[in-house]
Design an enzyme around this catalytic site. Structure first.
Site, short mmCIF file in Angstrom:
data_model
loop_
_atom_site.label_atom_id
_atom_site.label_comp_id
_atom_site.label_asym_id
_atom_site.label_seq_id
_atom_site.Cartn_x
_atom_site.Cartn_y
_atom_site.Cartn_z
N HIS A 37 -24.44 8.08 15.38
CA HIS A 37 -23.71 8.29 14.12
C HIS A 37 -22.38 8.98 14.36
O HIS A 37 -22.01 9.92 13.66
CB HIS A 37 -24.52 9.09 13.11
N ARG A 108 -24.68 9.17 5.57
CA ARG A 108 -25.42 9.31 6.82
C ARG A 108 -24.68 8.64 7.98
O ARG A 108 -24.38 9.26 8.99
CB ARG A 108 -26.81 8.70 6.67
N GLY A 128 -29.42 3.32 6.49
CA GLY A 128 -30.49 4.24 6.16
C GLY A 128 -31.26 4.64 7.42
O GLY A 128 -31.09 4.05 8.48
N GLU A 134 -27.52 0.75 2.46
CA GLU A 134 -26.86 0.75 1.16
C GLU A 134 -25.53 -0.01 1.20
O GLU A 134 -24.88 -0.10 2.24
CB GLU A 134 -26.55 2.18 0.71
N TYR A 144 -22.52 10.97 -2.11
CA TYR A 144 -23.46 9.84 -2.02
C TYR A 144 -24.88 10.27 -1.66
O TYR A 144 -25.75 9.44 -1.47
CB TYR A 144 -22.89 8.76 -1.09
N TYR A 152 -31.65 4.65 -3.48
CA TYR A 152 -31.51 5.18 -4.84
C TYR A 152 -32.16 6.56 -4.92
O TYR A 152 -33.23 6.78 -4.37
CB TYR A 152 -32.17 4.24 -5.86
#
Length: 167
Positions: A37, A108, A128, A134, A144, A152
Protein backbone atom coordinates in the site's frame (compact mmCIF):
# COMPACT_ATOMS: atom_id res chain seq x y z
CA UNK A 1 9.97 -4.79 10.01
CA UNK A 2 10.68 -1.11 9.67
CA UNK A 3 12.50 0.35 6.72
CA UNK A 4 12.81 3.73 5.02
CA UNK A 5 11.26 4.52 1.67
CA UNK A 6 11.20 7.66 -0.43
CA UNK A 7 8.03 8.79 -2.15
CA UNK A 8 9.15 10.96 -5.05
CA UNK A 9 7.57 12.55 -8.10
CA UNK A 10 9.87 14.16 -10.65
CA UNK A 11 8.66 16.56 -13.34
CA UNK A 12 10.50 16.53 -16.66
CA UNK A 13 10.43 18.98 -19.53
CA UNK A 14 9.94 17.40 -22.96
CA UNK A 15 12.56 18.48 -25.46
CA UNK A 16 12.52 16.63 -28.81
CA UNK A 17 10.94 13.56 -27.20
CA UNK A 18 13.53 13.52 -24.42
CA UNK A 19 12.80 14.29 -20.77
CA UNK A 20 15.07 17.10 -19.58
CA UNK A 21 15.40 19.45 -16.61
CA UNK A 22 14.28 17.04 -13.87
CA UNK A 23 12.61 18.83 -10.96
CA UNK A 24 11.47 17.04 -7.82
CA UNK A 25 7.91 18.21 -7.05
CA UNK A 26 7.03 15.67 -4.34
CA UNK A 27 9.56 14.14 -2.00
CA UNK A 28 8.79 12.52 1.31
CA UNK A 29 11.10 10.12 3.06
CA UNK A 30 9.33 8.16 5.72
CA UNK A 31 9.65 5.04 7.79
CA UNK A 32 7.44 2.12 6.91
CA UNK A 33 5.95 -0.73 8.89
CA UNK A 34 5.25 -2.87 5.87
CA UNK A 35 5.88 -3.43 2.22
CA UNK A 36 2.39 -2.86 0.79
CA UNK A 37 0.00 0.00 0.00
CA UNK A 38 2.72 2.47 -0.92
CA UNK A 39 1.34 4.36 -3.86
CA UNK A 40 -1.27 4.34 -6.54
CA UNK A 41 -1.34 6.71 -9.46
CA UNK A 42 -1.48 10.36 -10.43
CA UNK A 43 -3.47 12.45 -12.86
CA UNK A 44 -3.78 16.11 -13.75
CA UNK A 45 -7.25 17.54 -13.25
CA UNK A 46 -8.92 20.10 -15.50
CA UNK A 47 -7.90 22.64 -12.84
CA UNK A 48 -4.23 22.00 -13.76
CA UNK A 49 -3.52 20.44 -10.35
CA UNK A 50 -1.85 17.05 -9.88
CA UNK A 51 -3.91 14.49 -7.93
CA UNK A 52 -1.97 11.62 -6.32
CA UNK A 53 -3.35 8.47 -4.69
CA UNK A 54 -1.22 6.97 -1.91
CA UNK A 55 -2.04 3.88 0.15
CA UNK A 56 -2.03 3.63 3.95
CA UNK A 57 1.27 1.68 3.92
CA UNK A 58 -0.36 -1.25 5.77
CA UNK A 59 -1.02 0.97 8.80
CA UNK A 60 -4.76 1.59 8.87
CA UNK A 61 -4.49 4.49 11.38
CA UNK A 62 -2.63 6.51 8.70
CA UNK A 63 -5.83 6.84 6.69
CA UNK A 64 -7.66 8.86 9.38
CA UNK A 65 -4.78 11.15 10.37
CA UNK A 66 -4.71 14.60 8.78
CA UNK A 67 -1.01 14.95 9.64
CA UNK A 68 0.13 11.97 7.53
CA UNK A 69 -0.02 11.85 3.71
CA UNK A 70 -0.61 8.08 3.56
CA UNK A 71 -4.10 6.69 2.92
CA UNK A 72 -5.08 9.81 1.00
CA UNK A 73 -5.63 11.50 -2.31
CA UNK A 74 -3.29 14.49 -2.45
CA UNK A 75 -3.50 17.60 -4.62
CA UNK A 76 -0.50 19.76 -5.53
CA UNK A 77 0.41 22.34 -8.15
CA UNK A 78 2.51 21.22 -11.12
CA UNK A 79 5.57 22.87 -9.55
CA UNK A 80 5.08 21.00 -6.24
CA UNK A 81 3.65 23.90 -4.26
CA UNK A 82 0.40 23.42 -2.37
CA UNK A 83 -2.86 25.04 -3.48
CA UNK A 84 -4.24 27.28 -0.75
CA UNK A 85 -7.80 26.12 -1.52
CA UNK A 86 -7.04 22.52 -0.46
CA UNK A 87 -9.53 21.55 2.27
CA UNK A 88 -7.00 21.04 5.09
CA UNK A 89 -4.56 23.80 4.16
CA UNK A 90 -3.37 25.59 7.27
CA UNK A 91 0.17 26.91 6.81
CA UNK A 92 1.61 25.62 3.51
CA UNK A 93 4.00 23.29 5.30
CA UNK A 94 2.93 19.62 5.15
CA UNK A 95 5.20 18.81 8.12
CA UNK A 96 3.45 21.13 10.59
CA UNK A 97 -0.22 21.01 11.50
CA UNK A 98 -2.28 19.33 8.80
CA UNK A 99 -0.62 17.87 5.73
CA UNK A 100 -1.80 20.68 3.46
CA UNK A 101 -1.63 18.45 0.36
CA UNK A 102 -4.61 16.30 1.45
CA UNK A 103 -7.64 16.45 -0.86
CA UNK A 104 -9.54 13.38 0.50
CA UNK A 105 -8.76 10.84 3.22
CA UNK A 106 -9.84 7.62 4.89
CA UNK A 107 -8.54 5.43 2.05
CA UNK A 108 -6.87 2.05 2.44
CA UNK A 109 -5.21 1.52 -0.91
CA UNK A 110 -6.65 3.73 -3.60
CA UNK A 111 -4.87 2.07 -6.47
CA UNK A 112 -6.00 4.21 -9.38
CA UNK A 113 -7.95 7.35 -10.15
CA UNK A 114 -9.43 9.05 -13.19
CA UNK A 115 -11.32 12.16 -14.17
CA UNK A 116 -14.59 12.15 -16.07
CA UNK A 117 -14.09 13.22 -19.70
CA UNK A 118 -17.27 15.33 -19.38
CA UNK A 119 -16.67 17.36 -16.21
CA UNK A 120 -14.24 17.68 -13.30
CA UNK A 121 -15.56 14.63 -11.38
CA UNK A 122 -12.80 12.48 -9.87
CA UNK A 123 -13.26 8.73 -9.37
CA UNK A 124 -10.94 6.31 -7.58
CA UNK A 125 -10.78 2.59 -7.01
CA UNK A 126 -10.16 1.32 -3.50
CA UNK A 127 -8.80 -2.14 -2.73
CA UNK A 128 -10.58 -3.73 0.24
CA UNK A 129 -8.75 -5.94 2.71
CA UNK A 130 -10.40 -9.25 1.79
CA UNK A 131 -13.44 -8.04 -0.15
CA UNK A 132 -15.34 -4.77 -0.56
CA UNK A 133 -13.25 -3.27 -3.36
CA UNK A 134 -14.81 0.14 -3.96
CA UNK A 135 -15.45 2.66 -6.67
CA UNK A 136 -15.49 6.09 -5.04
CA UNK A 137 -16.65 9.50 -6.23
CA UNK A 138 -13.88 11.60 -4.70
CA UNK A 139 -15.01 14.91 -3.23
CA UNK A 140 -12.95 17.70 -1.69
CA UNK A 141 -12.35 17.14 2.04
CA UNK A 142 -14.41 13.95 2.34
CA UNK A 143 -13.54 11.03 4.61
CA UNK A 144 -14.02 7.61 2.97
CA UNK A 145 -14.05 5.76 6.29
CA UNK A 146 -11.14 3.32 6.31
CA UNK A 147 -10.52 1.53 8.71
CA UNK A 148 -13.88 2.20 10.41
CA UNK A 149 -15.75 1.15 7.25
CA UNK A 150 -14.81 -1.23 4.46
CA UNK A 151 -17.26 -1.07 1.59
CA UNK A 152 -20.57 0.43 2.68
CA UNK A 153 -20.56 1.71 6.25
CA UNK A 154 -23.09 -0.41 8.17
CA UNK A 155 -24.82 1.04 10.02
CA UNK A 156 -24.75 4.17 7.89
CA UNK A 157 -22.65 6.96 9.35
CA UNK A 158 -22.90 10.43 7.74
CA UNK A 159 -19.28 11.18 8.74
CA UNK A 160 -18.06 8.84 6.00
CA UNK A 161 -18.63 9.08 2.25
CA UNK A 162 -20.17 5.88 0.95
CA UNK A 163 -18.72 4.25 -2.17
CA UNK A 164 -20.63 4.39 -5.44
CA UNK A 165 -20.36 0.62 -5.65
CA UNK A 166 -18.47 -2.32 -4.20
CA UNK A 167 -17.21 -5.48 -5.82
Amino acid sequence: YITNYVYRIVRLTENNNIGTNPAIIFNDSTSSNGSIHFAGNMRFGKDGKLYISIGDNATSANAQSLTIFKGKILRINSDGTIPTDNPFYDDGNPKTGNDDRIWAYGLRNSFDLTFSPFNDSLYATENGSAANDEINFIRKGKNYGWPICSGYCVPYNPLYKQPMDTI
